[in-house]
Scaffold this active site. Structure first.
Site, PDB file in Angstrom:
ATOM      1  N   LYS A 223       1.783   0.533  -3.679  1.00  0.00           N
ATOM      2  CA  LYS A 223       1.218  -0.771  -4.053  1.00  0.00           C
ATOM      3  C   LYS A 223      -0.308  -0.665  -4.056  1.00  0.00           C
ATOM      4  O   LYS A 223      -0.906  -0.216  -3.068  1.00  0.00           O
ATOM      5  CB  LYS A 223       1.667  -1.842  -3.055  1.00  0.00           C
ATOM      6  CG  LYS A 223       2.051  -3.172  -3.668  1.00  0.00           C
ATOM      7  CD  LYS A 223       2.543  -4.130  -2.598  1.00  0.00           C
ATOM      8  CE  LYS A 223       3.071  -5.403  -3.207  1.00  0.00           C
ATOM      9  NZ  LYS A 223       3.465  -6.398  -2.170  1.00  0.00           N
TER      10      LYS A 223
HETATM   11  O1  G3P Z   1       4.385  -9.822  -1.816  1.00  0.00           O
HETATM   12  C1  G3P Z   1       3.353 -10.770  -1.799  1.00  0.00           C
HETATM   13  C2  G3P Z   1       3.758 -11.917  -0.949  1.00  0.00           C
HETATM   14  O2  G3P Z   1       4.173 -11.442   0.317  1.00  0.00           O
HETATM   15  C3  G3P Z   1       2.638 -12.920  -0.748  1.00  0.00           C
HETATM   16  O3  G3P Z   1       3.253 -14.136  -0.476  1.00  0.00           O
HETATM   17  O4  G3P Z   1       3.360 -16.455   0.378  1.00  0.00           O
HETATM   18  O5  G3P Z   1       1.648 -14.831   1.304  1.00  0.00           O
HETATM   19  O6  G3P Z   1       1.395 -15.742  -1.021  1.00  0.00           O
HETATM   20  P1  G3P Z   1       2.381 -15.344   0.085  1.00  0.00           P
END
Ligand code: G3P
Length: 214
Positions: free
Chosen positions: A83
């Site tokens: 990633k």
């Molecule tokens: O994979 C990316 C994800 O984990 C981010 O999610 O909810 O932190 O924006 P969030």
């Protein structure tokens, strides 16, 4: 559409795997930082849980540092996906890695132009963060529709991996937009299967069966 579980919690990942509908795992430094066991051991546990693709993010922000980490991640197990953050340095790293056949997931993508560049660099996956766009009053799902359209316009093979999913509605809209993958937190994954009418209908069936004339 493929479903990935967005988690670094091996127990949660194992539970998601038991449902038989999960096709991979995405992690990020924030999710890994929460794990008691530490990054390296947690990553090895997740990679060996199945042959499915597992995204592991580099920490470096310079191209050379990203590449050094990326080669180490790629060596861990064949299902490792590196990633890489969507920066100019990340594009350079992605270009080199894709030329070497190493799978990459370009993350922290918030515009269609960024997604276009990620595909140009040969990314295997691009991760647009819909929830974080919604958080600031923008339309995260419109970004997904735009990216899918652009990739179709040019026959680009990079897979659209919808991330930062917060609701079942996000999953529905991602599927309607033709995204390749939704990576979801466990709560959303489990809620996808639930409906109050299903519960009520099952209860009625079982009640009627229990009270049947013998
Ligand atoms: O994979 C990316 C994800 O984990 C981010 O999610 O909810 O932190 O924006 P969030």
């Amino acid at each position: 559409m493929k479903f990935f579980i967005d988690s670094a919690d091996i127990e949660e990942i194992r539970k998601a795997k038991s449902y038989g509908i999960v096709d991979g795992v995405t992690t990020n430094p924030s999710l890994l930082a929460k794990m008691e066991k530490g990054r390296d051991e947690t990553v090895k546990d997740i990679l060996s849980e199945s042959d499915w693709p597992v995204s592991i993010e580099v920490i470096s922000t310079d191209t050379e540092g990203m590449l050094k980490e990326a080669y180490e991640i790629a060596k861990l197990r064949g299902n490792a996906v590196v990633k890489i953050p969507m920066t100019l340095e990340g594009l350079a790293a992605t270009k080199e890695l894709s030329s070497k056949g190493i799978r990459t997931n370009v993350t922290l993508v918030f515009s269609a132009n960024q997604a276009l560049l990620a595909a140009k660099a040969g990314a295997s996956y691009v991760s647009p963060f819909v929830g974080r766009l919604d958080d600031r009053g923008e339309d995260g799902m419109q970004l997904i529709r735009d990216i899918v359209q652009i990739y179709q316009n040019y026959g680009l093979e990079t897979e659209v991996l919808v991330a930062s999913i917060r609701s079942e509605e996000h999953v529905l809209q991602a599927a309607l937009a033709g995204a390749h993958v939704s990576t979801v937190p466990m709560k959303v994954l489990e809620n996808l299967a639930k409906h109050e009418l299903t519960d009520a209908g099952l209860e009625k069936f079982l009640e009627d069966w229990k009270n049947r004339k013998k």
